[in-house]
Design an enzyme around this catalytic site. Structure first.
Site, PDB file in Angstrom:
ATOM      1  N   LYS A  17     -12.339  -2.142   6.648  1.00  0.00           N
ATOM      2  CA  LYS A  17     -11.602  -3.097   7.484  1.00  0.00           C
ATOM      3  C   LYS A  17     -11.985  -2.952   8.958  1.00  0.00           C
ATOM      4  O   LYS A  17     -12.418  -3.909   9.570  1.00  0.00           O
ATOM      5  CB  LYS A  17     -10.103  -2.931   7.280  1.00  0.00           C
ATOM      6  CG  LYS A  17      -9.656  -3.573   5.981  1.00  0.00           C
ATOM      7  CD  LYS A  17      -8.604  -2.821   5.240  1.00  0.00           C
ATOM      8  CE  LYS A  17      -8.371  -3.431   3.863  1.00  0.00           C
ATOM      9  NZ  LYS A  17      -7.647  -2.525   2.982  1.00  0.00           N
ATOM     10  N   ASP A  29      -1.837   6.540   6.517  1.00  0.00           N
ATOM     11  CA  ASP A  29      -2.874   5.636   6.026  1.00  0.00           C
ATOM     12  C   ASP A  29      -3.111   4.612   7.136  1.00  0.00           C
ATOM     13  O   ASP A  29      -2.249   3.782   7.414  1.00  0.00           O
ATOM     14  CB  ASP A  29      -2.377   4.952   4.746  1.00  0.00           C
ATOM     15  CG  ASP A  29      -3.347   3.889   4.224  1.00  0.00           C
ATOM     16  OD1 ASP A  29      -4.414   3.687   4.840  1.00  0.00           O
ATOM     17  OD2 ASP A  29      -3.029   3.265   3.188  1.00  0.00           O
ATOM     18  N   TRP A  58       0.828  -1.210   0.000  1.00  0.00           N
ATOM     19  CA  TRP A  58       0.000   0.000   0.000  1.00  0.00           C
ATOM     20  C   TRP A  58       0.855   1.248   0.000  1.00  0.00           C
ATOM     21  O   TRP A  58       0.539   2.231  -0.682  1.00  0.00           O
ATOM     22  CB  TRP A  58      -0.987  -0.015   1.171  1.00  0.00           C
ATOM     23  CG  TRP A  58      -1.971  -1.132   1.040  1.00  0.00           C
ATOM     24  CD1 TRP A  58      -2.115  -2.193   1.879  1.00  0.00           C
ATOM     25  CD2 TRP A  58      -2.943  -1.325  -0.009  1.00  0.00           C
ATOM     26  NE1 TRP A  58      -3.098  -3.028   1.420  1.00  0.00           N
ATOM     27  CE2 TRP A  58      -3.622  -2.533   0.278  1.00  0.00           C
ATOM     28  CE3 TRP A  58      -3.284  -0.605  -1.152  1.00  0.00           C
ATOM     29  CZ2 TRP A  58      -4.643  -3.029  -0.549  1.00  0.00           C
ATOM     30  CZ3 TRP A  58      -4.291  -1.100  -1.973  1.00  0.00           C
ATOM     31  CH2 TRP A  58      -4.958  -2.290  -1.663  1.00  0.00           C
TER      32      TRP A  58
HETATM   33  C1  LIG Z   1      -7.104  -1.988   1.915  1.00  0.00           C
HETATM   34  C2  LIG Z   1      -6.099  -0.923   2.028  1.00  0.00           C
HETATM   35  C3  LIG Z   1      -6.029   0.134   1.104  1.00  0.00           C
HETATM   36  C4  LIG Z   1      -6.931   0.218  -0.118  1.00  0.00           C
HETATM   37  O1  LIG Z   1      -8.145   0.709   0.208  1.00  0.00           O
HETATM   38  P1  LIG Z   1      -9.266   1.024  -0.925  1.00  0.00           P
HETATM   39  O2  LIG Z   1     -10.373   1.519  -0.074  1.00  0.00           O
HETATM   40  O3  LIG Z   1      -9.553  -0.276  -1.602  1.00  0.00           O
HETATM   41  O4  LIG Z   1      -8.718   2.035  -1.834  1.00  0.00           O
HETATM   42  C5  LIG Z   1      -5.092   1.118   1.318  1.00  0.00           C
HETATM   43  N1  LIG Z   1      -4.251   1.078   2.359  1.00  0.00           N
HETATM   44  C6  LIG Z   1      -4.281   0.065   3.256  1.00  0.00           C
HETATM   45  C7  LIG Z   1      -3.332   0.070   4.398  1.00  0.00           C
HETATM   46  C8  LIG Z   1      -5.204  -0.954   3.122  1.00  0.00           C
HETATM   47  O5  LIG Z   1      -5.223  -1.956   4.008  1.00  0.00           O
END
Ligand SMILES: *Cc1c(COP(=O)(O)O)cnc(C)c1O
Length: 360
Positions: A196, A172, A103
């Site tokens: 998540k 993030d 990511w």
């Molecule tokens: C799942 C995830 C993403 C991607 O998220 P989207 O909503 O599909 O764009 C980005 N960063 C992390 C750390 C993730 O676990």
């Protein structure tokens, strides 16, 4: 009869049962309005209450002052990868990134489209097994910000500290938001796709300091400028009202548990059950990352061979433990223990590991 499994899917992922039941109960007639919240205007009093509540709970649970704007955006965390450099990376500056996995690498790729980008630390050569301490970070003096990914969903590592740097810190937190106590006020911006740890797919939670917001680039298309949604309480255009409603219920659920501190306690017990098993039987269950950087949310491991891994995943599924397959890019087994996974789910996974090992 409804049959619920233990859902270890990495995202979208399991939700608290009480939240799903609440949604079910309110689906046809939302609190006396005679319609679903899905069918309500985003300008209605009932939606306004949801929007205000979700903003207030975000501030309360993460210890964020009124200096923070709380935004509910679309496009996933992936859209934030692009919006961050578009808004904050200016001529003569560098965007600095810590690369701790898939990511982070995607975030870096987007920044490179916009301007000068610099990698303050890369875990790539070390197969992303390591989370850097502050001494390992090389942040340029002209960095507009430093971006980190607090939990590496795919490789199974996690920051257990907040880097101390002299530039705005952006994180993030898609796969570990609300899972452990953090000094969130040390971050100029945090963001997380909801699917998540915060609810259903379709909304991204963003919180950013006003000081950072004021730096944003004004020559962007309206919808890509953070100031637009900040100035309109995320109501510039029609928001994903149903996912925001679900997120509000999950935030309420975190509060009912006793807040992030209480959720962290259960998460610590959950990860101890699984890592305990790995540490007791290192010849059968092989952890894939350094101990100091182990993720509490996504536990990655290998079995002695791929055949056994396949068998493990298939038989776990038979036993009602769903979604234990490692990401296709790394293989192996991944046990995702997001907030909504109850302790009993982690115990069931541990019991299955024990039983499987002694049988094969
Ligand atoms: C799942 C995830 C993403 C991607 O998220 P989207 O909503 O599909 O764009 C980005 N960063 C992390 C750390 C993730 O676990």
């Amino acid at each position: 009869m409804t049959k619920r499994v233990f859902n270890f899917n990495p995202g979208p992922s399991t939700l608290p049962l009480s939240v799903l039941e609440k949604i079910q109960g309110e689906l046809l007639d939302y609190r006396g309005s005679g319609m679903s919240i899905m069918e309500s205007s985003h300008r209605s009093p009932q939606y306004d209450e949801v929007n205000e509540s979700a903003m207030a709970l975000t501030r309360e649970l993460f210890g964020l002052s009124d200096d923070y704007h709380v935004l509910f955006l679309t496009g996933g965390a992936s859209q934030q990868f692009a919006m961050i450099p578009m808004n904050f990376l200016k001529q003569g500056q560098t965007a600095s990134y810590v690369d701790t996995g898939t990511w982070s690498a995607k975030a870096i790729k987007e920044a490179q489209v916009i301007g000068e980008t610099h990698v303050a630390f890369s875990g790539k050569a070390g197969e992303y097994k390591h989370i850097p301490v502050d001494d390992e970070l090389d942040v340029p003096a002209n960095a507009a910000y430093l971006h980190i990914t607090t939990n590496n969903t795919i490789k199974g590592t996690q920051f257990h500290h907040t880097p101390k740097v002299g530039v705005p810190l952006i994180a993030d937190m898609s796969s570990d938001i609300g899972s452990m106590q953090r000094d969130h006020a040390r971050y100029s911006m945090i963001y997380a796709g909801a699917q998540k740890n915060l609810g259903s797919a379709g909304v991204t939670l963003v919180a950013m300091r006003d000081e950072l917001l004021q730096q944003s680039n004004d020559s962007l298309p309206t919808v890509l400028n953070y100031k637009t949604q900040a100035g309109k309480k995320s109501l510039y255009n029609t928001p994903p009202s149903f996912p925001i409603y679900v997120m509000n219920l999950v935030l309420e659920w975190i509060k009912e548990q006793g807040g992030v501190a209480a959720v962290e306690k259960v998460n610590a017990q959950k990860k101890d059950l699984i890592y305990g098993m790995i540490d007791e039987h290192p010849n059968f269950f092989k952890g894939t990352v350094e101990e100091a950087g182990r993720s509490w949310m996504n536990i990655t491991l290998r079995l002695p061979n791929e055949e056994l891994e396949k068998k493990f995943i298939a038989e776990a599924k038979e036993a009602g433990l769903i979604g234990l397959k490692g990401h296709r890019s790394v293989g192996g087994v991944r046990i995702s223990l997001y907030n909504a996974m109850p302790l009993a789910g982690a115990q069931a996974a541990r019991d299955f590991m024990q039983e499987f090992m002694s049988r094969v």
